[in-house]
Design a protein around this motif. Structure first.
Motif, PDB file in Angstrom:
ATOM      1  N   VAL A  92       0.838  -1.205   0.000  1.00 43.45           N
ATOM      2  CA  VAL A  92       0.000   0.000   0.000  1.00 43.45           C
ATOM      3  C   VAL A  92       0.871   1.252   0.000  1.00 43.45           C
ATOM      4  CG1 VAL A  92      -2.045  -1.014   1.123  1.00 43.45           C
ATOM      5  CG2 VAL A  92      -0.150  -0.134   2.533  1.00 43.45           C
ATOM      6  N   PRO A  93       0.298   2.401  -0.383  1.00 39.17           N
ATOM      7  CA  PRO A  93       1.064   3.653  -0.319  1.00 39.17           C
ATOM      8  C   PRO A  93       1.437   3.970   1.126  1.00 39.17           C
ATOM      9  CG  PRO A  93      -1.001   3.945  -1.536  1.00 39.17           C
ATOM     10  CD  PRO A  93      -1.065   2.605  -0.894  1.00 39.17           C
ATOM     11  N   PRO A  94       2.464   4.810   1.325  1.00 38.79           N
ATOM     12  CA  PRO A  94       2.986   5.054   2.669  1.00 38.79           C
ATOM     13  C   PRO A  94       1.939   5.536   3.684  1.00 38.79           C
ATOM     14  CG  PRO A  94       4.026   6.493   1.035  1.00 38.79           C
ATOM     15  CD  PRO A  94       3.251   5.468   0.296  1.00 38.79           C
ATOM     16  N   SER A  95       1.024   6.411   3.250  1.00 40.04           N
ATOM     17  CA  SER A  95       0.037   6.933   4.209  1.00 40.04           C
ATOM     18  C   SER A  95      -0.852   5.801   4.717  1.00 40.04           C
ATOM     19  CB  SER A  95      -0.813   8.009   3.542  1.00 40.04           C
ATOM     20  OG  SER A  95      -1.393   7.489   2.361  1.00 40.04           O
ATOM     21  N   GLU A  96      -1.196   4.890   3.821  1.00 37.40           N
ATOM     22  CA  GLU A  96      -2.021   3.749   4.213  1.00 37.40           C
ATOM     23  C   GLU A  96      -1.230   2.775   5.077  1.00 37.40           C
ATOM     24  OE1 GLU A  96      -4.535   1.120   1.422  1.00 37.40           O
ATOM     25  OE2 GLU A  96      -4.388   3.068   0.407  1.00 37.40           O
ATOM     26  N   PHE A  97       0.047   2.657   4.766  1.00 39.16           N
ATOM     27  CA  PHE A  97       0.906   1.766   5.564  1.00 39.16           C
ATOM     28  C   PHE A  97       0.938   2.225   7.012  1.00 39.16           C
ATOM     29  CE2 PHE A  97       4.790  -0.019   7.269  1.00 39.16           C
ATOM     30  CZ  PHE A  97       4.791  -1.318   6.755  1.00 39.16           C
ATOM     31  N   GLU A  98       1.030   3.541   7.184  1.00 33.12           N
ATOM     32  CA  GLU A  98       1.032   4.106   8.549  1.00 33.12           C
ATOM     33  C   GLU A  98      -0.237   3.738   9.294  1.00 33.12           C
ATOM     34  OE1 GLU A  98       1.687   8.265   9.068  1.00 33.12           O
ATOM     35  OE2 GLU A  98       3.385   8.275   7.674  1.00 33.12           O
ATOM     36  N   VAL A  99      -1.378   3.960   8.642  1.00 32.48           N
ATOM     37  CA  VAL A  99      -2.658   3.721   9.297  1.00 32.48           C
ATOM     38  C   VAL A  99      -2.860   2.234   9.583  1.00 32.48           C
ATOM     39  CG1 VAL A  99      -5.173   3.877   9.034  1.00 32.48           C
ATOM     40  CG2 VAL A  99      -3.716   5.750   8.235  1.00 32.48           C
ATOM     41  N   ALA A 100      -2.570   1.414   8.592  1.00 33.98           N
ATOM     42  CA  ALA A 100      -2.895  -0.006   8.721  1.00 33.98           C
ATOM     43  C   ALA A 100      -1.877  -0.798   9.535  1.00 33.98           C
ATOM     44  CB  ALA A 100      -3.040  -0.621   7.330  1.00 33.98           C
ATOM     45  N   PHE A 101      -0.599  -0.413   9.469  1.00 33.73           N
ATOM     46  CA  PHE A 101       0.422  -1.291  10.057  1.00 33.73           C
ATOM     47  C   PHE A 101       1.296  -0.637  11.132  1.00 33.73           C
ATOM     48  CE2 PHE A 101      -0.286  -2.665   5.612  1.00 33.73           C
ATOM     49  CZ  PHE A 101      -1.015  -3.812   5.911  1.00 33.73           C
ATOM     50  N   ILE A 102       1.412   0.694  11.109  1.00 34.69           N
ATOM     51  CA  ILE A 102       2.299   1.332  12.090  1.00 34.69           C
ATOM     52  C   ILE A 102       1.514   1.794  13.311  1.00 34.69           C
ATOM     53  CG2 ILE A 102       3.825   3.289  12.517  1.00 34.69           C
ATOM     54  CD1 ILE A 102       4.884   3.024   9.688  1.00 34.69           C
ATOM     55  N   GLN A 103       0.403   2.486  13.055  1.00 34.08           N
ATOM     56  CA  GLN A 103      -0.414   2.954  14.180  1.00 34.08           C
ATOM     57  C   GLN A 103      -0.922   1.740  14.951  1.00 34.08           C
ATOM     58  OE1 GLN A 103      -3.472   5.596  12.698  1.00 34.08           O
ATOM     59  NE2 GLN A 103      -1.932   6.952  11.803  1.00 34.08           N
ATOM     60  N   GLY A 104      -0.791   1.804  16.262  1.00 31.86           N
ATOM     61  CA  GLY A 104      -1.260   0.682  17.060  1.00 31.86           C
ATOM     62  C   GLY A 104      -0.210  -0.397  17.219  1.00 31.86           C
ATOM     63  N   SER A 105       0.953  -0.186  16.627  1.00 30.71           N
ATOM     64  CA  SER A 105       2.015  -1.168  16.823  1.00 30.71           C
ATOM     65  C   SER A 105       2.554  -1.079  18.242  1.00 30.71           C
ATOM     66  CB  SER A 105       3.137  -0.919  15.818  1.00 30.71           C
ATOM     67  OG  SER A 105       4.344  -1.419  16.331  1.00 30.71           O
ATOM     68  N   ASN A 106       2.566  -2.217  18.938  1.00 32.97           N
ATOM     69  CA  ASN A 106       3.032  -2.238  20.327  1.00 32.97           C
ATOM     70  C   ASN A 106       4.506  -1.894  20.441  1.00 32.97           C
ATOM     71  OD1 ASN A 106       0.616  -2.948  21.530  1.00 32.97           O
ATOM     72  ND2 ASN A 106       0.928  -5.112  21.001  1.00 32.97           N
ATOM     73  N   GLN A 107       5.247  -2.256  19.412  1.00 36.61           N
ATOM     74  CA  GLN A 107       6.693  -2.088  19.498  1.00 36.61           C
ATOM     75  C   GLN A 107       7.101  -0.630  19.657  1.00 36.61           C
ATOM     76  OE1 GLN A 107       5.755  -4.370  16.298  1.00 36.61           O
ATOM     77  NE2 GLN A 107       7.849  -5.058  16.001  1.00 36.61           N
ATOM     78  N   LEU A 108       6.330   0.280  19.042  1.00 39.07           N
ATOM     79  CA  LEU A 108       6.690   1.692  19.132  1.00 39.07           C
ATOM     80  C   LEU A 108       6.346   2.258  20.504  1.00 39.07           C
ATOM     81  CD1 LEU A 108       5.635   2.919  15.587  1.00 39.07           C
ATOM     82  CD2 LEU A 108       7.948   2.706  16.483  1.00 39.07           C
ATOM     83  N   LYS A 109       5.476   1.548  21.229  1.00 37.03           N
ATOM     84  CA  LYS A 109       5.069   2.060  22.544  1.00 37.03           C
ATOM     85  C   LYS A 109       6.014   1.594  23.640  1.00 37.03           C
ATOM     86  CE  LYS A 109       0.278   2.330  21.154  1.00 37.03           C
ATOM     87  NZ  LYS A 109      -0.230   1.138  20.445  1.00 37.03           N
ATOM     88  N   THR A 110       6.625   0.417  23.428  1.00 36.53           N
ATOM     89  CA  THR A 110       7.541  -0.069  24.461  1.00 36.53           C
ATOM     90  C   THR A 110       8.859   0.694  24.364  1.00 36.53           C
ATOM     91  OG1 THR A 110       8.049  -1.823  22.903  1.00 36.53           O
ATOM     92  CG2 THR A 110       6.686  -2.432  24.774  1.00 36.53           C
ATOM     93  N   PRO A 111       9.366   1.154  25.534  1.00 36.13           N
ATOM     94  CA  PRO A 111      10.636   1.891  25.501  1.00 36.13           C
ATOM     95  C   PRO A 111      11.756   1.008  24.954  1.00 36.13           C
ATOM     96  CG  PRO A 111       9.843   1.570  27.778  1.00 36.13           C
ATOM     97  CD  PRO A 111       8.823   0.973  26.875  1.00 36.13           C
ATOM     98  N   LEU A 112      12.668   1.619  24.211  1.00 36.93           N
ATOM     99  CA  LEU A 112      13.740   0.836  23.576  1.00 36.93           C
ATOM    100  C   LEU A 112      14.733   0.356  24.623  1.00 36.93           C
ATOM    101  CD1 LEU A 112      14.281   3.159  20.525  1.00 36.93           C
ATOM    102  CD2 LEU A 112      12.898   1.098  20.682  1.00 36.93           C
TER     103      LEU A 112
END
Ligand code: C2E
Ligand code: MG
Ligand code: MG
Ligand code: MG
Length: 286
Positions: A266-286
């Motif tokens: 999918v185009p990048p904007s859709e990729f963000e909505v469908a696969f990046i937003q809500g990703s647990n990995q970005l919420k857990t501290p590195l």
């Protein structure tokens, strides 16, 4: 009469040949135009692990021709390779994909452990200028090398093995990952596989499609996974379209996937909505 019909057949044949070469010339002209004016787009398809967590994305080129609509890369990439345009197109792809990762990194939308997979044509890879170009692109976009994965094919090894190997080692030395795409469909150089500095094999989708019904496909997938394990190379299955595919792959210890079951390109904007937003990995501290 026979003579007559023979002549007709020849006339028809000639007309068909003419139509084929006209279409080909038109495609070449359109490709030149599209390359000059950068009329391509990149779509992104998720790559996931067995917990359905994102591990990265593959950048896939899209070309929407004004006259004919979307033309498959499977159709135009081979033409671009034949006429040499793939070098310029490949340069555009790398620049575009790295600039996207840079943006996502800056916006906190790209986990540093995720990899952007970029297809590299053998013709592009074999250019003397490939390595300097790659280095320049990486420093231009300030993308960590560990976020980048280059997908190459087995057939690359057909031409000039030693210089390909040297280049692969240099790339690996920079920290960029290397995957073998469409594994199993090309010149399977088991002999070389152990000496290749690669991180991952991508099992071609043709083996995954009938995994549940075709015993030889199942055997091939098993064998690839066992071999990769022995060589400490990871395996990603392409073309995972169904839950049944996913479950069977899990059973045979294949833990990385890409396919319509997880998400389409999918185009990048859709990729963000469908696969990046809500990703647990970005919420857990590195
Ligand atoms: P590939 O690198 O093996 O890419 C995977 C292809 O499988 C993509 O087709 C993708 O859309 C498709 N695919 C993904 N999941 C599924 C699935 O579950 N089922 C099925 N049936 N197909 C799936 P796409 O985008 O049409 O690209 C075709 C090929 O064109 C690519 O195969 C690659 O060889 C080439 N290509 C695409 N983009 C580029 C590029 O930027 N540079 C170069 N050099 N080649 C590219
Ligand atoms: Mg690929
Ligand atoms: Mg592939
Ligand atoms: Mg392919």
């Amino acid at each position: 009469r026979a003579k007559e019909s023979g002549r007709n057949t020849f006339a028809i044949y000639k007309a068909e040949m003419q139509a084929v070469s006209d279409a080909r010339l038109e495609m070449e002209k359109a490709l030149h135009h599209a390359t000059e004016f950068k009329l391509f787009e990149l779509y992104y398809q998720p790559q996931t692990n067995h917990k359905n967590e994102l591990i990265g994305a593959e950048a896939l080129i899209r070309w929407k021709d004004a006259k004919r609509g979307f033309i498959s890369p499977a159709e135009f990439i081979p033409v671009a390779e034949e006429i040499g345009l793939i070098v310029e197109i490949g340069h555009w792809v790398l620049n575009q994909a790295l600039s996207q990762v840079a943006i996502w990194l800056k916006e906190g939308k790209w986990h540093p452990s995720w990899r952007m997979s970029i297809n590299v044509s053998p013709i592009q890879f074999q250019q003397a200028g490939f390595l300097p170009m790659l280095k320049e692109q990486l420093s231009k976009h300030k993308v960590p090398t560990s976020c980048v994965d280059l997908e190459i094919t087995e057939n690359m090894l057909l031409n000039d093995l030693s210089s390909s190997l040297e280049k692969m080692h240099a790339i690996k030395g920079m920290g960029v990952h290397l995957s073998i795409d469409d594994f199993g469909t090309g010149y399977s150089s088991l002999k070389y596989l152990k000496s290749l500095p690669i991180d991952r094999l991508k099992i071609d989708q043709s083996f995954v499609r009938d995994l549940l019904t075709d015993k030889s496909d199942e055997a091939i997938v098993h064998a690839v996974i066992a071999m990769a394990k022995a060589l400490h190379i990871s395996v990603l299955a392409e073309g995972v379209e169904t839950l049944a595919h996913f479950e069977r792959l899990c059973e045979v210890n294949c833990f990385y996937y890409q396919g319509y079951y997880f998400g389409r390109p999918v185009p990048p904007s859709e990729f963000e909505v469908a696969f990046i937003q809500g990703s647990n990995q970005l919420k857990t501290p590195l």
